[in-house]
Motif scaffolding. Sequence first.
Motif, PDB file in Angstrom:
ATOM      1  N   LYS A  33       0.825  -1.215   0.000  1.00 36.22           N
ATOM      2  CA  LYS A  33       0.000   0.000   0.000  1.00 36.22           C
ATOM      3  C   LYS A  33       0.855   1.259   0.000  1.00 36.22           C
ATOM      4  CE  LYS A  33      -3.670   2.600   1.116  1.00 36.22           C
ATOM      5  NZ  LYS A  33      -3.998   3.309  -0.087  1.00 36.22           N
ATOM      6  N   ARG A  34       0.448   2.256  -0.799  1.00 32.24           N
ATOM      7  CA  ARG A  34       1.108   3.561  -0.875  1.00 32.24           C
ATOM      8  C   ARG A  34       0.056   4.650  -0.842  1.00 32.24           C
ATOM      9  NH1 ARG A  34       5.539   2.432   0.974  1.00 32.24           N
ATOM     10  NH2 ARG A  34       6.725   0.894  -0.115  1.00 32.24           N
ATOM     11  N   GLU A  35       0.440   5.825  -0.350  1.00 32.64           N
ATOM     12  CA  GLU A  35      -0.466   6.974  -0.294  1.00 32.64           C
ATOM     13  C   GLU A  35      -1.006   7.274  -1.692  1.00 32.64           C
ATOM     14  OE1 GLU A  35      -2.751   9.525   1.491  1.00 32.64           O
ATOM     15  OE2 GLU A  35      -1.133   8.738   2.726  1.00 32.64           O
ATOM     16  N   GLY A  36      -2.332   7.357  -1.799  1.00 30.30           N
ATOM     17  CA  GLY A  36      -2.974   7.745  -3.047  1.00 30.30           C
ATOM     18  C   GLY A  36      -3.196   6.638  -4.055  1.00 30.30           C
ATOM     19  N   ASP A  37      -2.830   5.378  -3.737  1.00 33.57           N
ATOM     20  CA  ASP A  37      -2.997   4.307  -4.725  1.00 33.57           C
ATOM     21  C   ASP A  37      -4.421   3.757  -4.775  1.00 33.57           C
ATOM     22  OD1 ASP A  37      -3.103   2.667  -2.453  1.00 33.57           O
ATOM     23  OD2 ASP A  37      -1.255   1.573  -2.919  1.00 33.57           O
ATOM     24  N   GLY A  38      -5.264   4.137  -3.826  1.00 35.16           N
ATOM     25  CA  GLY A  38      -6.649   3.673  -3.828  1.00 35.16           C
ATOM     26  C   GLY A  38      -6.819   2.224  -3.435  1.00 35.16           C
ATOM     27  N   ALA A  39      -5.781   1.606  -2.904  1.00 36.74           N
ATOM     28  CA  ALA A  39      -5.836   0.183  -2.563  1.00 36.74           C
ATOM     29  C   ALA A  39      -6.225  -0.025  -1.098  1.00 36.74           C
ATOM     30  CB  ALA A  39      -4.486  -0.471  -2.825  1.00 36.74           C
ATOM     31  N   THR A  40      -6.865  -1.158  -0.854  1.00 36.31           N
ATOM     32  CA  THR A  40      -7.144  -1.627   0.500  1.00 36.31           C
ATOM     33  C   THR A  40      -5.975  -2.526   0.890  1.00 36.31           C
ATOM     34  OG1 THR A  40      -9.522  -1.520   0.106  1.00 36.31           O
ATOM     35  CG2 THR A  40      -8.772  -2.915   1.943  1.00 36.31           C
ATOM     36  N   ALA A  76      -0.850  14.432   4.931  1.00 37.32           N
ATOM     37  CA  ALA A  76       0.372  15.145   4.542  1.00 37.32           C
ATOM     38  C   ALA A  76       1.567  14.270   4.900  1.00 37.32           C
ATOM     39  CB  ALA A  76       0.445  16.490   5.245  1.00 37.32           C
ATOM     40  N   SER A  77       2.015  13.501   3.938  1.00 36.77           N
ATOM     41  CA  SER A  77       3.005  12.449   4.156  1.00 36.77           C
ATOM     42  C   SER A  77       4.285  12.900   4.848  1.00 36.77           C
ATOM     43  CB  SER A  77       3.338  11.788   2.816  1.00 36.77           C
ATOM     44  OG  SER A  77       4.162  10.690   2.991  1.00 36.77           O
ATOM     45  N   GLY A  78       4.749  14.101   4.617  1.00 39.13           N
ATOM     46  CA  GLY A  78       5.999  14.546   5.223  1.00 39.13           C
ATOM     47  C   GLY A  78       5.857  15.198   6.584  1.00 39.13           C
ATOM     48  N   VAL A 107     -17.526   6.423  11.440  1.00 41.94           N
ATOM     49  CA  VAL A 107     -16.200   6.033  10.961  1.00 41.94           C
ATOM     50  C   VAL A 107     -15.548   5.115  11.993  1.00 41.94           C
ATOM     51  CG1 VAL A 107     -13.886   6.849  10.347  1.00 41.94           C
ATOM     52  CG2 VAL A 107     -15.880   8.214   9.731  1.00 41.94           C
ATOM     53  N   ILE A 108     -15.145   3.948  11.545  1.00 43.05           N
ATOM     54  CA  ILE A 108     -14.366   3.039  12.383  1.00 43.05           C
ATOM     55  C   ILE A 108     -12.922   3.183  11.922  1.00 43.05           C
ATOM     56  CG2 ILE A 108     -13.954   0.635  13.019  1.00 43.05           C
ATOM     57  CD1 ILE A 108     -17.011   0.199  12.399  1.00 43.05           C
ATOM     58  N   ILE A 109     -12.055   3.580  12.845  1.00 41.84           N
ATOM     59  CA  ILE A 109     -10.653   3.851  12.515  1.00 41.84           C
ATOM     60  C   ILE A 109      -9.836   2.582  12.718  1.00 41.84           C
ATOM     61  CG2 ILE A 109      -8.638   5.280  13.032  1.00 41.84           C
ATOM     62  CD1 ILE A 109     -10.621   7.317  14.298  1.00 41.84           C
ATOM     63  N   LEU A 110      -9.053   2.249  11.707  1.00 46.57           N
ATOM     64  CA  LEU A 110      -8.175   1.070  11.766  1.00 46.57           C
ATOM     65  C   LEU A 110      -6.726   1.506  11.958  1.00 46.57           C
ATOM     66  CD1 LEU A 110      -9.873  -0.813   8.815  1.00 46.57           C
ATOM     67  CD2 LEU A 110     -10.196  -1.232  11.259  1.00 46.57           C
ATOM     68  N   ASP A 111      -5.904   0.615  12.428  1.00 48.06           N
ATOM     69  CA  ASP A 111      -4.519   0.957  12.771  1.00 48.06           C
ATOM     70  C   ASP A 111      -3.539   0.877  11.602  1.00 48.06           C
ATOM     71  OD1 ASP A 111      -4.230  -1.805  12.477  1.00 48.06           O
ATOM     72  OD2 ASP A 111      -3.263  -2.094  14.417  1.00 48.06           O
ATOM     73  N   TRP A 112      -4.027   0.948  10.375  1.00 40.99           N
ATOM     74  CA  TRP A 112      -3.117   0.926   9.239  1.00 40.99           C
ATOM     75  C   TRP A 112      -2.144   2.110   9.337  1.00 40.99           C
ATOM     76  CZ3 TRP A 112      -0.768  -1.780   5.838  1.00 40.99           C
ATOM     77  CH2 TRP A 112      -0.056  -1.135   4.833  1.00 40.99           C
ATOM     78  N   VAL A 118       4.622   5.711   8.620  1.00 36.42           N
ATOM     79  CA  VAL A 118       5.763   5.767   7.708  1.00 36.42           C
ATOM     80  C   VAL A 118       5.326   6.605   6.511  1.00 36.42           C
ATOM     81  CG1 VAL A 118       7.273   4.412   6.210  1.00 36.42           C
ATOM     82  CG2 VAL A 118       6.587   3.501   8.457  1.00 36.42           C
ATOM     83  N   ALA A 119       6.074   7.654   6.219  1.00 29.45           N
ATOM     84  CA  ALA A 119       5.727   8.568   5.127  1.00 29.45           C
ATOM     85  C   ALA A 119       5.497   7.810   3.826  1.00 29.45           C
ATOM     86  CB  ALA A 119       6.829   9.607   4.945  1.00 29.45           C
ATOM     87  N   GLY A 120       4.380   8.128   3.160  1.00 31.97           N
ATOM     88  CA  GLY A 120       4.065   7.551   1.862  1.00 31.97           C
ATOM     89  C   GLY A 120       3.408   6.191   1.896  1.00 31.97           C
ATOM     90  N   ARG A 121       3.262   5.587   3.072  1.00 27.43           N
ATOM     91  CA  ARG A 121       2.711   4.231   3.159  1.00 27.43           C
ATOM     92  C   ARG A 121       1.184   4.209   3.107  1.00 27.43           C
ATOM     93  NH1 ARG A 121       3.209  -0.305   7.541  1.00 27.43           N
ATOM     94  NH2 ARG A 121       3.008  -2.098   6.169  1.00 27.43           N
TER      95      ARG A 121
END
Length: 166
Positions: A33-40, A76-78, A107-112, A118-121
């Motif tokens: 997974k990366r920031e903005g990839d739209g993936a679960t 804001a990744s940085g 909203v249920i918040i998950l620990d991802w 980690v920036a960008g993850r």
Amino acid sequence: MTPSDMVLTPRGLRFGGLVYPCTIGKGGIYQDKREGDGATPVGVHRVVGMLYRPDRIPAPAPWAIPIGPRDLWSDASGQPDYNQQVCAPYDHSHESLRRADPLYDLVIILDWNWPDAVAGRGSAIFMHRWRRPGYPTEGCVALRPDHLARIAARIRIGTRLIVPAR
């Protein structure tokens, strides 16, 4: 797996002996997974919080926290508060938690990638209301409003969401 686990399956979200239809990220299910990839993201994710709109719905659980008008989520990744709840004014990239539409009424918040992001993850992997059946998310797991409320009333901090690789 335990009976209290939520498990994402090809048929939907399995929990408490039932399977609830759900939608996932437009990028599908992804291991890296990366920031903005739209993936679960694949993995075992734990529930770390629950937010709700008190002007729209009653508290879904005794431990749920109301969403206020200034509540945001940093993507804001940085920044040091990346993937954390923040308050307006906030000068960096963010998502409003108090939306005009009903997606984040609960909203249920998950620990991802939390609490030490980690920036960008990737940020903000939530369980929330879907727009409509089959309409993908930006990486979250989305459900019908009544199903989401039923699940929210039965989970607790630490309940696991298991997303297996497909």
